[in-house]
Write an enzyme that holds these catalytic residues in place. Structure first.
Site, PDB file in Angstrom:
ATOM      1  N   ARG A 164       0.707  -1.297  -0.255  1.00  0.00           N
ATOM      2  CA  ARG A 164       0.017   0.071  -0.026  1.00  0.00           C
ATOM      3  C   ARG A 164       0.967   1.284  -0.188  1.00  0.00           C
ATOM      4  O   ARG A 164       0.399   2.073   0.798  1.00  0.00           O
ATOM      5  CB  ARG A 164      -0.898   0.008   1.172  1.00  0.00           C
ATOM      6  CG  ARG A 164      -2.023  -1.108   1.217  1.00  0.00           C
ATOM      7  CD  ARG A 164      -2.991  -1.003   0.049  1.00  0.00           C
ATOM      8  NE  ARG A 164      -4.014  -2.373   0.012  1.00  0.00           N
ATOM      9  CZ  ARG A 164      -3.506  -3.537  -0.358  1.00  0.00           C
ATOM     10  NH1 ARG A 164      -2.438  -3.728  -1.001  1.00  0.00           N
ATOM     11  NH2 ARG A 164      -4.168  -4.453  -0.214  1.00  0.00           N
ATOM     12  N   SER A 238     -10.813  -0.306   3.838  1.00  0.00           N
ATOM     13  CA  SER A 238      -9.845  -0.487   4.996  1.00  0.00           C
ATOM     14  C   SER A 238      -9.339   0.842   5.412  1.00  0.00           C
ATOM     15  O   SER A 238      -8.697   1.489   4.622  1.00  0.00           O
ATOM     16  CB  SER A 238      -8.696  -1.283   4.675  1.00  0.00           C
ATOM     17  OG  SER A 238      -9.130  -2.638   3.958  1.00  0.00           O
ATOM     18  N   GLU A 334      -4.354   3.892   6.096  1.00  0.00           N
ATOM     19  CA  GLU A 334      -4.327   3.532   4.806  1.00  0.00           C
ATOM     20  C   GLU A 334      -4.920   4.769   3.867  1.00  0.00           C
ATOM     21  O   GLU A 334      -4.433   5.101   2.905  1.00  0.00           O
ATOM     22  CB  GLU A 334      -4.906   2.094   4.433  1.00  0.00           C
ATOM     23  CG  GLU A 334      -5.013   1.944   2.699  1.00  0.00           C
ATOM     24  CD  GLU A 334      -5.635   0.502   2.754  1.00  0.00           C
ATOM     25  OE1 GLU A 334      -5.310  -0.400   3.295  1.00  0.00           O
ATOM     26  OE2 GLU A 334      -6.351   0.372   1.613  1.00  0.00           O
TER      27      GLU A 334
HETATM   28  C1  LIG Z   1     -15.500  -0.291  -0.340  1.00  0.00           C
HETATM   29  C2  LIG Z   1     -13.962  -0.148  -0.699  1.00  0.00           C
HETATM   30  C3  LIG Z   1     -13.101  -1.151  -0.860  1.00  0.00           C
HETATM   31  C4  LIG Z   1     -11.788  -0.951  -1.070  1.00  0.00           C
HETATM   32  N1  LIG Z   1     -11.115  -2.006  -1.443  1.00  0.00           N
HETATM   33  C5  LIG Z   1      -9.648  -1.869  -1.693  1.00  0.00           C
HETATM   34  C6  LIG Z   1      -8.845  -2.964  -1.711  1.00  0.00           C
HETATM   35  O1  LIG Z   1      -9.159  -4.400  -1.723  1.00  0.00           O
HETATM   36  N2  LIG Z   1      -7.518  -2.883  -2.036  1.00  0.00           N
HETATM   37  C7  LIG Z   1      -7.053  -1.493  -2.227  1.00  0.00           C
HETATM   38  O2  LIG Z   1      -5.819  -1.435  -2.325  1.00  0.00           O
HETATM   39  N3  LIG Z   1      -7.886  -0.455  -1.888  1.00  0.00           N
HETATM   40  C8  LIG Z   1      -9.258  -0.475  -1.750  1.00  0.00           C
HETATM   41  N4  LIG Z   1      -9.974   0.460  -1.387  1.00  0.00           N
HETATM   42  C9  LIG Z   1      -9.148   1.885  -1.479  1.00  0.00           C
HETATM   43  C10 LIG Z   1      -9.363   2.548  -2.843  1.00  0.00           C
HETATM   44  O3  LIG Z   1     -10.116   1.914  -3.688  1.00  0.00           O
HETATM   45  C11 LIG Z   1      -8.133   2.619  -3.601  1.00  0.00           C
HETATM   46  O4  LIG Z   1      -7.184   3.168  -2.956  1.00  0.00           O
HETATM   47  C12 LIG Z   1      -8.320   3.428  -5.106  1.00  0.00           C
HETATM   48  O5  LIG Z   1      -7.215   3.254  -5.743  1.00  0.00           O
HETATM   49  C13 LIG Z   1      -8.520   4.978  -4.648  1.00  0.00           C
HETATM   50  O6  LIG Z   1      -9.069   5.520  -6.034  1.00  0.00           O
HETATM   51  P1  LIG Z   1      -9.399   6.792  -6.152  1.00  0.00           P
HETATM   52  O7  LIG Z   1      -9.546   7.313  -7.449  1.00  0.00           O
HETATM   53  O8  LIG Z   1     -10.917   7.010  -5.501  1.00  0.00           O
HETATM   54  O9  LIG Z   1      -8.586   7.959  -5.317  1.00  0.00           O
HETATM   55  P2  LIG Z   1      -8.901   9.083  -4.484  1.00  0.00           P
HETATM   56  O10 LIG Z   1      -9.628   8.837  -3.065  1.00  0.00           O
HETATM   57  O11 LIG Z   1      -9.605  10.126  -5.164  1.00  0.00           O
HETATM   58  O12 LIG Z   1      -7.388   9.552  -3.866  1.00  0.00           O
HETATM   59  C14 LIG Z   1      -6.630   8.815  -2.977  1.00  0.00           C
HETATM   60  C15 LIG Z   1      -5.277   9.663  -2.761  1.00  0.00           C
HETATM   61  O13 LIG Z   1      -4.531   9.399  -4.246  1.00  0.00           O
HETATM   62  C16 LIG Z   1      -4.322  10.674  -4.792  1.00  0.00           C
HETATM   63  N5  LIG Z   1      -4.525  10.553  -5.964  1.00  0.00           N
HETATM   64  C17 LIG Z   1      -5.718  10.253  -6.717  1.00  0.00           C
HETATM   65  N6  LIG Z   1      -5.671  10.331  -8.075  1.00  0.00           N
HETATM   66  C18 LIG Z   1      -4.296  10.605  -8.209  1.00  0.00           C
HETATM   67  C19 LIG Z   1      -3.510  10.685  -9.743  1.00  0.00           C
HETATM   68  N7  LIG Z   1      -4.166  10.736 -10.862  1.00  0.00           N
HETATM   69  N8  LIG Z   1      -2.399  11.390  -9.596  1.00  0.00           N
HETATM   70  C20 LIG Z   1      -1.695  11.646  -8.276  1.00  0.00           C
HETATM   71  N9  LIG Z   1      -2.317  11.423  -7.092  1.00  0.00           N
HETATM   72  C21 LIG Z   1      -3.619  11.036  -7.035  1.00  0.00           C
HETATM   73  C22 LIG Z   1      -5.174  11.628  -4.039  1.00  0.00           C
HETATM   74  O14 LIG Z   1      -4.772  12.906  -3.838  1.00  0.00           O
HETATM   75  C23 LIG Z   1      -5.438  10.977  -2.745  1.00  0.00           C
HETATM   76  O15 LIG Z   1      -4.468  11.454  -1.891  1.00  0.00           O
HETATM   77  C24 LIG Z   1     -11.192   0.444  -1.114  1.00  0.00           C
HETATM   78  C25 LIG Z   1     -12.035   1.560  -1.086  1.00  0.00           C
HETATM   79  C26 LIG Z   1     -13.662   1.064  -0.694  1.00  0.00           C
HETATM   80  C27 LIG Z   1     -14.279   2.397  -0.578  1.00  0.00           C
END
Ligand SMILES: Cc1cc2nc3c(=O)[nH]c(=O)nc-3n(C[C@H](O)[C@H](O)[C@H](O)COP(=O)(O)OP(=O)(O)OC[C@H]3O[C@@H](n4cnc5c(N)ncnc54)[C@H](O)[C@@H]3O)c2cc1C
Length: 338
Positions: A164, A238, A334
């Site tokens: 992570r 998580s 996380e």
């Molecule tokens: C129900 C649920 C289940 C999940 N299960 C998992 C799992 O099994 N495994 C896992 O690893 N994660 C899991 N996650 C966490 C999440 O899905 C991941 O971390 C995902 O990659 C976040 O994507 P996002 O576009 O929503 O990021 P955001 O929430 O929009 O951003 C997260 C972080 O990344 C940065 N960021 C976003 N996009 C960019 C970009 N293009 N360039 C630079 N920085 C950026 C943001 O500034 C922020 O700091 C889960 C979340 C939920 C709600």
């Protein structure tokens, strides 16, 4: 490109907490970033790159500019008899990308089905599930530097992927927008079914012949059953990482807590399920106002409706403190806190 002012972020974070962006700009092309950020006014303001908001907790407004990644597109840029290289826009939805790969028989991301979020955020925390991490298929990450306005190319090794974790969460935290990711996928699937929950699900489904589609279906079935749907109850998956501790510390703890579960990481380290630690401290199902700990998943903090980011953060800090007092392990978040 539309630039919104005083823009609500409630629909842009899966916790569903209220927060306001002073400015909000959807970015559909790299050129738009270049044009927008040239203005001097942004130099004195915080910039926040947002994907689908599924790994962020807003505890205050963004008194600056939110750049919402909406760069789309999936293109084959190289192909051999055995492999394919796909260049994917950072604003593509992750699960749609997984389904595209499964539909085209490109192997490598099927275990990562149904993870919420965007493709651009996937390398940031090296998303992982059911025995696979995205680092295994990332060939290159292309990112726009928000201060120097350069397009940077990161090889897989440059990304310094960890559990992570990556260089985008460390050295380059808050400094880049990942605009494209190049994935290297296989045309000859090597199925990852070592993860116990996945094996059991395949068994329950009565599967005889594995395929990418079947693995993907099994993962979707498990996730749908186990994880709360953010559309129904606010959460960001998580909230904490599973702590990794030294074997010696594990040995000491095991004498005091004989049921302590663990997974080997390497010869010196083991991983402890954070959910178990939290549950042992009595937090599972706990609720205070609208902030709480999910009743089936102790690792998932939830917003039952009107909780604020501050309330969720405060609850998370109390959980961390109680786990530390009982086990001497400080949980690491996380979720990204703004
Ligand atoms: C129900 C649920 C289940 C999940 N299960 C998992 C799992 O099994 N495994 C896992 O690893 N994660 C899991 N996650 C966490 C999440 O899905 C991941 O971390 C995902 O990659 C976040 O994507 P996002 O576009 O929503 O990021 P955001 O929430 O929009 O951003 C997260 C972080 O990344 C940065 N960021 C976003 N996009 C960019 C970009 N293009 N360039 C630079 N920085 C950026 C943001 O500034 C922020 O700091 C889960 C979340 C939920 C709600």
């Amino acid at each position: 490109m539309p630039l919104e002012e005083r823009y609500s972020l409630k629909k842009h974070n899966t916790f569903g907490v209220e927060a306001c962006a002073r400015y909000f700009a959807p970015i559909r092309q790299v050129e738009e970033l270049e044009e927008l950020l040239i203005a001097d006014m942004w130099k004195s303001m915080p910039l926040l790159v947002l994907g689908e908001g599924s790994n962020i907790l807003f505890t205050r407004d963004v008194d600056g500019l939110v750049l919402k990644n909406e760069i789309k597109g999936i293109a084959v840029i190289r192909e051999t008899a055995d492999e394919v290289w796909l260049k994917v826009g950072g604003g593509e939805n992750w699960h749609r990308f997984v389904m595209f790969c499964v539909g085209n028989h490109y192997a490598g991301v099927e275990n990562l089905a149904l993870i919420p979020g965007s493709v651009g955020a996937a390398p940031v925390q090296n998303i992982g599930a059911y025995g696979v991490e995205v680092k295994e298929v990332v060939d290159e990450v292309v990112a726009w530097h928000l201060e120097t306005h350069e397009l940077l190319h990161f090889s897989n090794a440059d990304c310094a992927f960890g559990y992570r974790d990556s260089i985008f969460k460390q050295t380059y935290r808050g400094k880049l927008m990942i605009v494209w990711v190049v994935f290297r996928l296989s045309k000859h699937p090597h199925f990852h079914t070592d993860y116990a929950a996945l094996r059991e699900e395949l068994h329950r489904m009565g599967v005889k012949d594995l395929s990418l589609r079947i693995i993907c279906d099994a993962v979707i079935r498990i996730r749908t059953r186990k994880l709360p749907d953010p559309a129904k109850i606010g959460n960001a998956g998580s909230f904490f990482k599973n702590p990794q501790i030294l074997v010696a510390q594990y040995g000491e703890l095991k004498t005091r807590f004989p049921d302590l579960p663990s997974f080997p990481v390497d010869a010196h380290t083991v991983k402890i399920p954070a959910a178990w630690l939290i549950e042992q401290c009595g937090w599972k199902g706990y609720r205070e106002g609208d902030a709480g700990v999910h009743s089936h998943q102790a690792l998932v903090l939830v917003n039952y409706g009107k909780a604020t980011g501050q309330q969720i953060l405060q609850l998370s800090e109390r959980i961390r403190q109680s786990v530390y007092e009982r086990f001497g392990i400080m949980l690491e978040r996380e979720v990204n806190v703004w």
